[in-house]
Scaffold this motif. Structure first.
Motif, mmCIF file in Angstrom:
data_model
loop_
_atom_site.group_PDB
_atom_site.id
_atom_site.type_symbol
_atom_site.label_atom_id
_atom_site.label_comp_id
_atom_site.label_asym_id
_atom_site.label_seq_id
_atom_site.Cartn_x
_atom_site.Cartn_y
_atom_site.Cartn_z
ATOM 1 N N ALA A 339 0.851 -1.191 0.000
ATOM 2 C CA ALA A 339 0.000 0.000 0.000
ATOM 3 C C ALA A 339 0.885 1.239 0.000
ATOM 4 C CB ALA A 339 -0.922 0.011 1.216
ATOM 5 N N LYS A 340 0.404 2.296 -0.629
ATOM 6 C CA LYS A 340 1.149 3.567 -0.672
ATOM 7 C C LYS A 340 0.397 4.583 0.190
ATOM 8 C CE LYS A 340 3.762 7.032 -1.984
ATOM 9 N NZ LYS A 340 3.532 7.767 -3.212
ATOM 10 N N LEU A 341 1.099 5.157 1.163
ATOM 11 C CA LEU A 341 0.511 6.168 2.039
ATOM 12 C C LEU A 341 1.109 7.523 1.724
ATOM 13 C CD1 LEU A 341 -1.169 7.018 4.565
ATOM 14 C CD2 LEU A 341 0.890 6.553 5.922
ATOM 15 N N ASP A 342 0.240 8.517 1.506
ATOM 16 C CA ASP A 342 0.663 9.915 1.393
ATOM 17 C C ASP A 342 0.044 10.685 2.548
ATOM 18 O OD1 ASP A 342 2.229 10.225 -1.123
ATOM 19 O OD2 ASP A 342 0.415 9.374 -2.012
ATOM 20 N N LEU A 343 0.886 11.384 3.310
ATOM 21 C CA LEU A 343 0.407 12.195 4.429
ATOM 22 C C LEU A 343 0.695 13.670 4.163
ATOM 23 C CD1 LEU A 343 1.458 10.344 7.742
ATOM 24 C CD2 LEU A 343 -0.779 10.360 6.608
ATOM 25 N N ALA A 344 -0.293 14.491 4.432
ATOM 26 C CA ALA A 344 -0.100 15.944 4.455
ATOM 27 C C ALA A 344 0.095 16.340 5.912
ATOM 28 C CB ALA A 344 -1.321 16.648 3.868
ATOM 29 N N LEU A 345 1.252 16.930 6.226
ATOM 30 C CA LEU A 345 1.593 17.272 7.605
ATOM 31 C C LEU A 345 1.760 18.782 7.741
ATOM 32 C CD1 LEU A 345 4.350 14.532 8.154
ATOM 33 C CD2 LEU A 345 1.914 14.371 8.712
ATOM 34 N N SER A 346 1.338 19.306 8.880
ATOM 35 C CA SER A 346 1.441 20.753 9.095
ATOM 36 C C SER A 346 2.877 21.191 9.351
ATOM 37 C CB SER A 346 0.550 21.183 10.267
ATOM 38 O OG SER A 346 0.940 20.529 11.462
ATOM 39 N N ARG A 347 3.742 20.241 9.737
ATOM 40 C CA ARG A 347 5.169 20.546 9.917
ATOM 41 C C ARG A 347 5.957 19.258 9.743
ATOM 42 N NH1 ARG A 347 6.481 18.517 14.867
ATOM 43 N NH2 ARG A 347 4.839 18.414 16.460
ATOM 44 N N MET A 348 7.261 19.407 9.633
ATOM 45 C CA MET A 348 8.121 18.246 9.446
ATOM 46 C C MET A 348 8.132 17.372 10.697
ATOM 47 S SD MET A 348 12.147 18.186 8.392
ATOM 48 C CE MET A 348 13.062 17.259 9.616
ATOM 49 N N PRO A 349 8.020 16.052 10.540
ATOM 50 C CA PRO A 349 8.067 15.166 11.705
ATOM 51 C C PRO A 349 9.500 15.003 12.206
ATOM 52 C CG PRO A 349 7.908 13.867 9.712
ATOM 53 C CD PRO A 349 7.817 15.315 9.289
ATOM 54 N N ASN A 350 9.625 14.493 13.399
ATOM 55 C CA ASN A 350 10.936 14.243 13.992
ATOM 56 C C ASN A 350 11.001 12.781 14.421
ATOM 57 O OD1 ASN A 350 13.477 14.569 15.106
ATOM 58 N ND2 ASN A 350 12.693 15.281 17.076
ATOM 59 N N PHE A 351 11.703 11.966 13.638
ATOM 60 C CA PHE A 351 11.829 10.547 13.965
ATOM 61 C C PHE A 351 12.908 10.366 15.027
ATOM 62 C CE2 PHE A 351 9.494 10.270 10.068
ATOM 63 C CZ PHE A 351 8.753 9.106 10.191
ATOM 64 N N THR A 352 12.573 9.624 16.036
ATOM 65 C CA THR A 352 13.452 9.451 17.193
ATOM 66 C C THR A 352 14.821 8.922 16.774
ATOM 67 O OG1 THR A 352 11.536 8.972 18.583
ATOM 68 C CG2 THR A 352 13.695 8.290 19.415
ATOM 69 N N GLY A 353 15.853 9.623 17.217
ATOM 70 C CA GLY A 353 17.223 9.187 16.970
ATOM 71 C C GLY A 353 17.840 9.711 15.696
ATOM 72 N N ILE A 439 1.947 3.157 14.192
ATOM 73 C CA ILE A 439 3.374 2.819 14.095
ATOM 74 C C ILE A 439 4.201 4.078 13.875
ATOM 75 C CG2 ILE A 439 5.098 1.638 12.671
ATOM 76 C CD1 ILE A 439 2.985 -0.565 12.223
ATOM 77 N N LEU A 440 3.730 4.942 12.991
ATOM 78 C CA LEU A 440 4.446 6.199 12.760
ATOM 79 C C LEU A 440 4.524 7.026 14.043
ATOM 80 C CD1 LEU A 440 3.039 7.243 9.262
ATOM 81 C CD2 LEU A 440 5.347 6.443 9.775
ATOM 82 N N GLU A 441 3.459 7.034 14.829
ATOM 83 C CA GLU A 441 3.444 7.795 16.083
ATOM 84 C C GLU A 441 4.493 7.266 17.057
ATOM 85 O OE1 GLU A 441 2.382 10.753 18.689
ATOM 86 O OE2 GLU A 441 1.605 10.486 16.647
ATOM 87 N N ARG A 442 4.691 5.946 17.077
ATOM 88 C CA ARG A 442 5.692 5.366 17.972
ATOM 89 C C ARG A 442 7.103 5.786 17.589
ATOM 90 N NH1 ARG A 442 2.433 0.628 17.639
ATOM 91 N NH2 ARG A 442 3.946 -0.475 16.317
ATOM 92 N N HIS A 443 7.337 5.961 16.314
ATOM 93 C CA HIS A 443 8.693 6.294 15.851
ATOM 94 C C HIS A 443 8.904 7.784 15.649
ATOM 95 C CE1 HIS A 443 10.106 2.153 15.228
ATOM 96 N NE2 HIS A 443 8.881 1.873 14.853
ATOM 97 N N ALA A 444 7.819 8.539 15.519
ATOM 98 C CA ALA A 444 7.894 10.000 15.374
ATOM 99 C C ALA A 444 6.839 10.606 16.283
ATOM 100 C CB ALA A 444 7.678 10.418 13.920
ATOM 101 N N PRO A 445 7.088 10.627 17.595
ATOM 102 C CA PRO A 445 6.079 11.091 18.549
ATOM 103 C C PRO A 445 5.524 12.472 18.186
ATOM 104 C CG PRO A 445 7.948 10.123 19.704
ATOM 105 C CD PRO A 445 8.347 10.220 18.261
ATOM 106 N N GLY A 446 4.200 12.586 18.233
ATOM 107 C CA GLY A 446 3.539 13.841 17.928
ATOM 108 C C GLY A 446 3.126 13.996 16.480
ATOM 109 N N ILE A 447 3.509 13.040 15.614
ATOM 110 C CA ILE A 447 3.182 13.189 14.204
ATOM 111 C C ILE A 447 1.677 13.180 13.969
ATOM 112 C CG2 ILE A 447 3.309 10.717 13.636
ATOM 113 C CD1 ILE A 447 4.541 11.490 10.952
ATOM 114 N N GLY A 448 0.951 12.445 14.820
ATOM 115 C CA GLY A 448 -0.498 12.362 14.643
ATOM 116 C C GLY A 448 -1.182 13.712 14.743
ATOM 117 N N ARG A 449 -0.657 14.584 15.598
ATOM 118 C CA ARG A 449 -1.273 15.909 15.773
ATOM 119 C C ARG A 449 -1.025 16.823 14.579
ATOM 120 N NH1 ARG A 449 1.200 15.029 20.757
ATOM 121 N NH2 ARG A 449 2.837 16.554 20.295
ATOM 122 N N THR A 450 -0.093 16.439 13.705
ATOM 123 C CA THR A 450 0.242 17.291 12.563
ATOM 124 C C THR A 450 -0.395 16.822 11.262
ATOM 125 O OG1 THR A 450 2.243 16.080 11.865
ATOM 126 C CG2 THR A 450 2.482 17.676 13.671
#
Length: 533
Positions: A339-353, A439-450
């Protein structure tokens, strides 16, 4: 000239109104058209969609946010194709994409250079072991690469070029010594899991190899022959080094225009919004096409750069090919798994590490080889993975036009998501999307809010959007029984088909999928050389 309403040659004109008609303006269709056009042929490309590009055709998936299409990076662009067609697709020298492998527990393992020339986050001993394996696999992939730039040899009709290629491959092995030759034959049809375990200890690196070997293929890392998928990936080059991947200058949205420019520069006419309704064939020979609006266009050569099943099951009269051939075409395994996922985010995510600059690379979520294998298991029974593996890029970092100022786009290839989902994708898609976002939220905390908007394309959606039967972007499984002389079937494996003058040039033909241009370029070269089987 690109137009949805360019004047067509009248059906009353001579059969030489065009020397060749190409069906489909994806990158392979445009590569074939450009090669034919550069030889002086009069070539017409017909595209059903309103814009060229095929699966690399961009689209707006949310107000102000665009996707560049299904592919989100390049790892197999053939340098000879690029040189010959004058493709303006390049990356800044020395800027092969880094690959960060996340497991959610340890710091990421970050591979830099051409597939891990250096690796951060692992021991020096493990990095050295990976280097030895990478070099061995790159050498072996280089042997196989010799067979990608020409039609596969035909049984009972081995030509001088085939013998030359076989001899060059043999000499390549001999130069490496008897031990390397034995190792190549030993490993060729192995599974990637056994090979990874033979060399490596780090679960993240074994997970990466397992992911890369099986992405887009209905196999798990322990499935026989799964190493072939990794060879395929390693045939690509960046800066002349095997295994590199990149996003071209200007982003992936530059891919379709580059192939389009090559075709137009060769004098090719491209008509969009021109759906082919039927390929004209009589007593085993083609003479052109009939469009969906009933208009007839004639040419002695028709090149189909769309899926082989779409070609023969929908555009060709069954009486022209025979039941045996059609049975083989129907049974080409072409059920997608990604599956291909495209997300529109209000800001750049920050992946842990990850540091800021590594967000511009490839991010792989594959904790281990077991993670990939366990993600595959449900797909065997028509279920999506509850813990999928995925590859992520942030396309707007390379092409700011894809998102509004300050915002960001995310693209992910999520595996495994079977085409024939037991519960059906109408009900299954929301549940699978939630799993992926969690899964994305676990690796980039806060991404869901964006998240401004989320667009998930299942294989069923991909089938409908891009006319790809089964939603398989390789136009058929890249497995041993569907490669070389069997791609897509034995009777149509060398670009020529049972219908004289009709040729195949999509990813369903040799050598398969990926942004390489080889299927279209090879097909055109075969036609120019005489086009016989």
């Amino acid at each position: 000239m690109t137009s949805s309403d360019a004047p067509a040659k009248s059906s009353t004109t001579s059969a030489t109104a065009y020397d060749a008609i190409v069906i489909g303006a994806g990158h392979n269709g445009l590569a074939a058209a450009a090669k034919l056009g550069r030889s002086g042929r009069r070539v017409l490309v017909l595209e059903a969609a309103n814009a060229p590009g095929g699966a690399a055709r961009g689209r707006e998936f949310a107000p102000g946010f665009r996707s560049a299409g299904l592919p989100h990076l390049i790892n197999r662009l053939d340098p000879e194709v690029a040189r010959d067609l004058g493709l303006s697709l390049s990356a800044t020298p020395g800027h092969a994409m880094p690959t960060a492998v996340l497991d959610g527990m340890n710091e990421p393992a970050v591979l830099r250079g051409a597939y891990g020339e250096t690796i951060d986050g692992v021991s020096a001993e493990e990095a050295a072991a990976f280097g030895r394996l990478r070099d061995k696999l790159a050498f072996q992939a280089g042997i196989l690469k010799r067979f990608l730039r020409r039609p596969p040899p035909q049984l009972g009709a081995i030509g001088i070029g085939d013998v030359s290629t076989l001899m060059a491959a043999g000499f390549g092995l001999i130069r490496k010594g008897r031990a390397e030759g034995r190792d190549f034959l030993r490993m060729l049809l192995m599974n990637v899991a056994d090979v990874a375990e033979e060399y490596l200890d780090d679960d993240r690196l074994k997970g990466l190899l397992s992911f890369d070997a099986t992405l887009g293929i209905h196999l798990g890392p322990r499935s026989p022959t799964s190493l072939l998928g990794l060879y395929y990936r390693l045939t690509g080059e960046v800066d002349g080094k095997s295994g590199g991947q990149f996003i071209p200058d200007g982003g992936m949205a530059a891919v379709a225009p580059a192939f389009l420019k090559a075709a137009e520069g060769a004098g090719v006419i491209i008509r969009c919004g021109a759906r082919v309704g039927r390929i004209l064939a009589d007593r085993g020979s083609t003479r052109g096409v009939v469009l969906a609006d009933g208009s007839e266009l004639t040419a002695p050569v028709v090149v189909s750069a769309i899926h082989p099943q779409a070609t023969f099951l929908h555009l060709v009269d069954p009486a022209e090919t025979g039941t045996g051939f059609l049975r083989a075409i129907r049974h080409v395994r072409t059920a997608g798994n990604v599956a291909k996922l495209d997300l529109a985010l209000s800001r750049m995510p920050n992946f842990t590490g990850l540091t800021g600059r590594d967000h511009a690379g490839r991010i792989v979520i594959a904790r281990s080889m077991a993670h990939v294998e366990e993600a595959f298991n449900p797909a065997k029974y028509g279920e999506f993975s509850q813990d999928p593996v995925m590859e992520i890029v942030l396309p707007s970092l390379a092409d700011a036009s894809l998102a509004p100022d300050g915002a960001c786009t995310l693209s992910a290839l999520v595996q495994y998501a079977p085409y024939r989902l037991r519960q059906g994708w109408e009900t299954g898609k929301p549940a699978f999307l939630k799993i992926v976002l969690d899964i994305l939220e676990r690796h980039a905390p806060g991404i869901g809010r964006t998240v401004v908007a989320a667009d998930l394309s299942t294989p069923v959606d991909i089938e409908a959007e891009y006319n790809l039967p089964g939603g398989h972007w390789h136009h058929g499984e890249l497995q041993a029984d569907q490669l070389l002389i069997n791609r897509p079937t034995g009777a149509a494996s060398g670009y020529a088909t049972p219908i004289e003058g009709l040729y195949l040039a999509s990813a369903g033909a040799h050598p398969g999928g990926g942004i390489s241009g080889l299927a279209g370029w090879n097909a055109a070269r075969h036609i120019l050389a005489g086009g016989s089987r």
